[in-house]
Motif scaffolding. Sequence first.
Motif, PDB file in Angstrom:
ATOM      1  N   SER A 236     122.711  34.676  43.919  1.00  0.00           N
ATOM      2  CA  SER A 236     122.107  33.332  43.908  1.00  0.00           C
ATOM      3  C   SER A 236     121.159  33.122  45.081  1.00  0.00           C
ATOM      4  N   ARG A 237     121.221  34.014  46.072  1.00  0.00           N
ATOM      5  CA  ARG A 237     120.301  33.920  47.219  1.00  0.00           C
ATOM      6  C   ARG A 237     119.143  34.906  47.074  1.00  0.00           C
ATOM      7  N   GLY A 238     119.008  35.510  45.895  1.00  0.00           N
ATOM      8  CA  GLY A 238     117.865  36.382  45.617  1.00  0.00           C
ATOM      9  C   GLY A 238     117.945  37.739  46.271  1.00  0.00           C
ATOM     10  N   ILE A 239     119.153  38.165  46.607  1.00  0.00           N
ATOM     11  CA  ILE A 239     119.319  39.490  47.230  1.00  0.00           C
ATOM     12  C   ILE A 239     119.316  40.567  46.140  1.00  0.00           C
ATOM     13  N   ASP A 240     118.555  41.638  46.340  1.00  0.00           N
ATOM     14  CA  ASP A 240     118.505  42.744  45.358  1.00  0.00           C
ATOM     15  C   ASP A 240     119.620  43.762  45.622  1.00  0.00           C
ATOM     16  N   GLY A 241     119.943  44.517  44.573  1.00  0.00           N
ATOM     17  CA  GLY A 241     120.919  45.609  44.714  1.00  0.00           C
ATOM     18  C   GLY A 241     122.283  45.128  45.167  1.00  0.00           C
ATOM     19  N   VAL A 242     122.698  44.011  44.589  1.00  0.00           N
ATOM     20  CA  VAL A 242     123.939  43.369  45.034  1.00  0.00           C
ATOM     21  C   VAL A 242     125.163  44.264  44.831  1.00  0.00           C
ATOM     22  N   ASP A 243     125.245  44.912  43.668  1.00  0.00           N
ATOM     23  CA  ASP A 243     126.440  45.716  43.376  1.00  0.00           C
ATOM     24  C   ASP A 243     126.599  46.861  44.372  1.00  0.00           C
ATOM     25  N   GLU A 244     125.487  47.578  44.647  1.00  0.00           N
ATOM     26  CA  GLU A 244     125.555  48.689  45.595  1.00  0.00           C
ATOM     27  C   GLU A 244     125.908  48.176  47.000  1.00  0.00           C
ATOM     28  N   LEU A 245     125.306  47.057  47.328  1.00  0.00           N
ATOM     29  CA  LEU A 245     125.554  46.460  48.640  1.00  0.00           C
ATOM     30  C   LEU A 245     127.045  46.127  48.816  1.00  0.00           C
ATOM     31  N   CYS A 246     127.612  45.480  47.792  1.00  0.00           N
ATOM     32  CA  CYS A 246     129.023  45.083  47.893  1.00  0.00           C
ATOM     33  C   CYS A 246     129.939  46.302  47.898  1.00  0.00           C
ATOM     34  N   GLN A 247     129.573  47.316  47.127  1.00  0.00           N
ATOM     35  CA  GLN A 247     130.389  48.537  47.141  1.00  0.00           C
ATOM     36  C   GLN A 247     130.343  49.211  48.513  1.00  0.00           C
ATOM     37  N   SER A 248     129.189  49.123  49.161  1.00  0.00           N
ATOM     38  CA  SER A 248     129.110  49.721  50.499  1.00  0.00           C
ATOM     39  C   SER A 248     129.947  48.918  51.501  1.00  0.00           C
ATOM     40  N   ILE A 249     130.048  47.610  51.281  1.00  0.00           N
ATOM     41  CA  ILE A 249     130.930  46.808  52.150  1.00  0.00           C
ATOM     42  C   ILE A 249     132.380  47.243  51.941  1.00  0.00           C
ATOM     43  N   VAL A 250     132.761  47.390  50.665  1.00  0.00           N
ATOM     44  CA  VAL A 250     134.137  47.801  50.345  1.00  0.00           C
ATOM     45  C   VAL A 250     134.440  49.163  50.971  1.00  0.00           C
ATOM     46  N   ALA A 251     133.473  50.080  50.847  1.00  0.00           N
ATOM     47  CA  ALA A 251     133.684  51.421  51.412  1.00  0.00           C
ATOM     48  C   ALA A 251     133.823  51.342  52.937  1.00  0.00           C
ATOM     49  N   GLY A 252     132.997  50.544  53.564  1.00  0.00           N
ATOM     50  CA  GLY A 252     133.055  50.408  55.022  1.00  0.00           C
ATOM     51  C   GLY A 252     134.337  49.746  55.503  1.00  0.00           C
ATOM     52  N   LEU A 253     134.873  48.856  54.696  1.00  0.00           N
ATOM     53  CA  LEU A 253     136.093  48.145  55.100  1.00  0.00           C
ATOM     54  C   LEU A 253     137.289  49.076  55.216  1.00  0.00           C
ATOM     55  N   ARG A 254     137.209  50.239  54.563  1.00  0.00           N
ATOM     56  CA  ARG A 254     138.330  51.194  54.628  1.00  0.00           C
ATOM     57  C   ARG A 254     138.591  51.657  56.059  1.00  0.00           C
ATOM     58  N   SER A 255     137.556  51.616  56.857  1.00  0.00           N
ATOM     59  CA  SER A 255     137.735  52.090  58.239  1.00  0.00           C
ATOM     60  C   SER A 255     137.926  50.931  59.220  1.00  0.00           C
ATOM     61  N   VAL A 256     138.066  49.731  58.696  1.00  0.00           N
ATOM     62  CA  VAL A 256     138.259  48.575  59.580  1.00  0.00           C
ATOM     63  C   VAL A 256     139.754  48.321  59.766  1.00  0.00           C
TER      64      VAL A 256
END
Lengths: 256, 101
Positions: B62-82
């Motif tokens: 809704s904020r016009g960000i492109d590639g949302v799915d890949e972006l969110c998956q990269s957040i999920v992947a990064g959270l594994r090390s948090v």
Amino acid sequence: MSALEFLALTSAVAFVTVGAAVGVKLMLLARRTKGLPERLIGASLLLLSGVAWPLLLVASGKGVSEPVIRSAMGAAALTMGVGWSGVFLFTWQVFRPSEGWARALALGGITVELAAAAAGAFRAFTLEDAGALRSPSVSGLVLLLGAQTLYVWTAVESFRYRALLRRRIPLGLADPLVADRFGKWGWTGLFGLGSITPAVVTQFTGGDANTPAHHLVVGVCGIASSVVLYFAFLPPAAYVRFVRQNAPIPAPGDGF
Amino acid sequence: MADSAAFEFACSHLESRTSLDRLAARGTVRIALKQAGLEARSITAEQMAVVAQKILPTELGSRGIDGVDELCQSIVAGLRSVANGPVSETPDAVFKRLGGA
């Protein structure tokens, strides 16, 4: 005995029975888990419903001797003060353990409750006319106003947390039964508030505590309070199934 | 009280991978958390991963960000090390235990 007096007595018996049963259950749980919250709320429920209320019923009985009335009223005041202090501690420690205003509210509430309880016990043993012990007093009013503050705080925190958990359920991040327990605990607070409100009104106005309206409010709130407390902490298997079956189903694809 | 490591990670990730500035990134994540009934100060990495999968994509879209799915998956992947770090016991953990036999 009128129908309304019978209702009030029934509600007192229900509250004593359910409150004491839940208190014992939580104390047994605390013995196993060593957890502070279950110890606090278990002991408080046991003191308030299993000790203070029966003492008040004894003191208000007909034909009771003066020493018994004085002892029962004094011990009831102390028990209520300690019991409500425990609930203040519980609400602070469970919901907002690191917030300054919550610490101030809890410690202030505990100070007020213990001081009012000590004053009430002193009054019970020193007032010349034991028959006047049931009349309004500053210590009784302060004790009850402190408890009302506590019930409102507890209800607000519980309903707020239930609202948070209800949003988590469709995401698979909360147990519907736990969300329901927060709601039931909030209602216990509200009905507790209602059940002592007639006593507060009497303390303020100096009027008669034995009016039909007072008996009706105490009776309805006391029974309702017992019912929600029972379903919160001693839920029958059928009720557990009902809550879980009526909860939103989490969408697939969650977590790592 | 400080916000949790999982919240900080998601916000930093958005800020570095999108056109959102720090304020907008944090605001977007906070809105997603509010919808999920979670709080920035206490959210765990596991909970943040669920939010990143189920709520954040819509908010970012809704904020016009492109590639949302890949972006969110990269957040999920990064959270594994948090690491979640030391957190005090939550009210729901206490109330869950209080229902125990």
